[in-house]
Design a protein around this motif. Structure first.
Motif, PDB file in Angstrom:
ATOM      1  N   LYS A  92       0.830  -1.265   0.101  1.00 55.81           N
ATOM      2  CA  LYS A  92       0.113   0.169  -0.042  1.00 55.81           C
ATOM      3  C   LYS A  92       1.064   1.247  -0.198  1.00 55.81           C
ATOM      4  N   ARG A  93       1.860   1.271   1.056  1.00 53.32           N
ATOM      5  CA  ARG A  93       2.746   2.327   1.015  1.00 53.32           C
ATOM      6  C   ARG A  93       3.349   2.669  -0.267  1.00 53.32           C
ATOM      7  N   TYR A 241      -2.945  17.094   0.909  1.00 57.29           N
ATOM      8  CA  TYR A 241      -3.658  15.931   1.693  1.00 57.29           C
ATOM      9  C   TYR A 241      -4.831  15.467   0.996  1.00 57.29           C
ATOM     10  N   MET A 244      -3.278  13.337  -1.902  1.00 54.33           N
ATOM     11  CA  MET A 244      -2.867  12.174  -1.523  1.00 54.33           C
ATOM     12  C   MET A 244      -3.768  11.311  -1.217  1.00 54.33           C
ATOM     13  N   GLU A 248      -4.764   7.322  -2.162  1.00 60.81           N
ATOM     14  CA  GLU A 248      -4.922   6.448  -1.191  1.00 60.81           C
ATOM     15  C   GLU A 248      -6.133   5.639  -1.324  1.00 60.81           C
TER      16      GLU A 248
END
Lengths: 667, 75
Positions: A92-93, A241, A244, A248
């Motif tokens: 995931k990261r 954010y 991101m 995500e």
């Protein structure tokens, strides 16, 4: 084929291992965030072209100086195909970087590394599904075991240049911003993807900001407007954010489709080891104990016996062999003298210490490759905080024990400019392996009983002086900013012999090469300066040019207890490289090492010998270190400061040692 | 409550970063620590030393000061 590929991925994903496997070049592997401090190029096997190894990044937006290297590379090389390596157990990261690469173009081959580690943790990834979701080739590999490497070569051959990039929908407000910025960038020529540029710009990528600085005020306004509209609609969130978050969400949807978790996580080996080595009470003692062991191995247990053997070999076999050959050839006395006294004396005097240097580099590689290096930063952070620095500064400092030059380069991984600068200025006081022959020589004459202890005391002295400097700087010049610390602790990995050997050889080789070039040349010149004088050639040593030069400086050194021209000229030549001090002494005291030790005992006492070693430790960084410091600090002022602080400290500390010693009645 | 108030091996959910430095905040996000993420305090080093936190199978070390700035709620 002359293709170039770029290797990109998160830190600690086995990037450098893969680089080694793909290129077969002697590349140095590390296991802590930021080992790859600059871009390195290797030649791929099977004549496939070249591979560029770039520093590890968590996202495109750089925080530290080494991360900026990647953004820059992607900007400058818009069409270079990318080999993206990811740690399968941290899918995931890791996919954040992949997504940003794909938004640029789809010319990417994805390597799922460490599938064995992931499977052990019960994580299974469906490669084919991942491949079809992202619309790129996906290759599972185990870089450390060199499994799946052939598939990578196959995959690299299949990469297409003309595929469409991935497009994520960032919501109407952001999309409007992207389109407006793209319009402003329409006159930007080249192959670069403007949508990618716009997204990176909106996300606040500083490297991209610099690139787009010409049209900065207009697009800066677009960014501000977009952020305001977004905050009006979504509440108090930043643009970065939000972007991101969209990624995500996308990544989560992919991960849900491709990952199966087959067993519950348990306590892993790494965590068990960490419970001991980062233990509240044992952490620092364990670190100090390990450092002590490294010194014992390097100096007492293995280093010196090997070094003695090598010395016997060089003086009894090589030198004698040369003498015989030269006698048979009946060369003239001048040439004979150059070869026997200059070259064999000078170069041999340094080469004798090769074992210690290799052992030291081996131990440092072991610290890095196992993952313990990252723990050192954790254990030492509290202490470094008291000095106004952060624990990460410890890694360049420890690397500096091997050689100051890579130490200064490694400081790039420190995020804050302030901490990075201070670390770089501290580095010359880390006693590098080139200073080791000097200690080894003097210790073998004067301190036979406590070899490792005396050496350790010098290393510690260097650290103390460096910390003093840090404390002074952080409480004066850099008082306003405070240091920050955040560190990822990679899992421990069993060091591999081949990797260790490669890393040791790669670094140790430099020492031997230096002996063959720099020290070789230096030895000949120094020998000539002793051979010639105002009175002609073949003069007595005391009337040579070298003696005259040394005699100018000697009076300044008299208060330090070694005011002889011999000591003065050795120190002078030591600026070239610290080992040259030993070469110079070998030539001046005109003897192979064994007899020289007797001669040294006449000129030095144990006290002045210790003073001399202290002076060597502190006085000036070598030429190569000065050059790299100038390059990395971009500042003549700081470089000069490092040199002067060293000289002043060397003088004061040595003076104190000699005078206190005399008062205490030590000869 | 904040991370520094957790006991060792206690699991909690991140709520917000209140007083964390921007650079640390950026890095935490990159490492996958952001609101609604589950974290676990693995260890606190003595004398106000750093904290080691675990999330998604990785270990991250931050200073006590920053740990105090990350608001969490117990699971």
């Amino acid at each position: 084929m002359n293709a170039t590929f770029a290797l990109i991925g998160n830190p600690n994903t086995g990037k450098t291992s893969l680089f080694n496997a793909l290129t077969g070049s002697y590349q140095y592997v590390g296991n802590w965030s930021g080992v790859t401090v600059e871009k390195k190029v290797g030649t791929l096997h099977h004549n496939m072209g070249t591979l560029v190894d770039l520093p590890g990044i968590y996202t495109m937006n750089p925080i530290s100086a080494d991360e900026a290297v990647v953004s820059n590379y992607l900007l400058e090389e818009p069409t270079t195909p990318v080999l993206n390596i990811i740690d399968t157990s941290q899918l995931k990261r890791n996919l954040h970087v992949t997504i940003q690469l794909l938004e640029r173009n789809r010319n990417v081959l994805l390597c799922l590394n460490m599938i064995d580690v992931a499977n052990e943790r019960g994580i299974y990834v469906d490669n084919n599904r991942l491949s079809s979701l992202l619309n790129i080739d996906v290759t599972p590999i185990i870089a450390r075991k060199e499994q799946g490497i052939d598939n990578i070569f196959h995959g690299l051959n299949q990469l297409h240049k003309s595929t469409t990039p991935l497009v994520l929908y960032y919501g109407s407000i952001v999309e409007k911003g992207i389109t407006s910025i793209e319009k402003k960038l329409s006159d930007l020529n080249g192959d670069i993807n403007t949508r990618w540029l716009a997204i990176q710009y909106l996300q606040g990528n500083r490297q991209i900001e610099n690139k787009l600085s010409s049209s900065n005020c207009e697009i800066a306004k677009i960014r501000d407007d977009t952020e305001k509209q977004l905050q009006f609609k979504e509440g108090n969130i930043t643009l970065a954010y939000h972007i991101m978050n969209v990624r995500e969400t996308f990544i989560q949807s992919i991960v849900d489709q491709v990952i199966t978790i087959k067993k519950e996580p348990k306590v892993f080996m790494s965590e068990k080891i960490d419970q001991i080595v980062t233990n509240k009470f044992l952490g620092i003692p364990i670190f100090l104990f390990l450092m002590y062991m490294i010194f014992m191995v390097t100096f007492n247990w293995i280093g010196f016996p090997l070094s003695d053997l090598l010395d016997v070999f060089l003086t009894d076999m090589v030198a004698v062999w040369f003498e015989n050959v030269l006698a048979i050839l009946q060369v003239n006395p001048f040439i004979e003298s150059v070869i026997l006294e200059g070259i064999i004396g000078g170069v041999g005097g340094v080469l004798v210490f090769t074992p210690q240097i290799f052992i030291l580099f081996f131990c440092l590689s072991l610290l890095e490759d196992s993952g313990y290096m990252a723990r050192i930063t954790v254990v030492m952070d509290r202490f470094m905080q008291a000095m106004g620095l952060n624990g990460k500064a410890f890694i360049p400092l420890i690397i500096g024990f091997g050689c100051n030059v890579p130490g200064i380069m490694a400081a790039r991984s420190i995020e804050q400019e302030r901490d990075r600068l201070i670390t770089m200025v501290m580095l010359p006081f880390m006693s590098c392996s080139a200073r080791l022959p000097v200690y080894a020589l003097f210790i073998s004459v004067f301190f036979k009983e406590n070899q490792a202890l005396i050496a350790l005391s010098l290393y510690v002295l260097g650290i103390v002086i460096a910390l003093l400097l840090a404390k002074i700087l952080t409480s004066t010049t850099f008082k306003k900013e405070k240091s920050l610390f955040i560190m990822e602790l990679p899992p421990y990995r069993m060091p591999q012999w081949r990797t260790l050997w490669r890393a040791t050889w790669e670094k140790g080789k430099g020492f031997i090469r230096k002996a063959g070039t720099f020290i070789f040349g230096g030895s000949v010149i120094i020998w000539l300066l002793t051979y010639m004088g105002p009175g002609g050639i073949d003069v007595p040593m005391d009337e040579s040019y070298l003696a005259q030069i040394g005699a100018y400086i000697a009076p300044f050194l008299a208060p330090l207890g070694f005011g002889t021209w011999q000591a003065a000229s050795s120190l002078l030549t030591g600026f070239l490289a610290k080992e040259v001090v030993v070469s110079t002494m070998s030539i001046i005291y005109a003897a192979p090492e064994v007899q020289m030790q007797g001669l040294l005992a006449e000129y030095f006492s144990p006290l002045t010998a210790y003073g001399f070693m202290t002076f060597i430790l502190l006085y000036v960084p070598c030429l190569a270190t000065v050059a790299v410091m100038k390059q990395e600090t971009h500042s003549i002022k700081w470089t000069m400061f490092a040199i002067l602080y060293g000289l002043v400290m060397a003088y004061i500390v040595t003076f104190l040692i000699i005078q206190c010693g005399r008062i205490l009645g030590i000869a | 409550m904040n991370i520094a108030q957790l006991k060792e091996n206690e699991v909690a959910i991140v709520e917000c970063f209140s007083t964390v430095d921007q650079l640390i905040k950026d890095r935490l996000m990159q490492l996958g620590i952001y609101p609604n993420q589950e974290i676990c305090l693995l260890r606190k080093l003595p004398f106000g030393g750093p904290c080691i936190i675990g999330t998604c199978g990785q270990c991250i070390c931050i200073r006590l000061y920053d740990a105090k700035g990350i608001e969490v709620k117990k699971k």
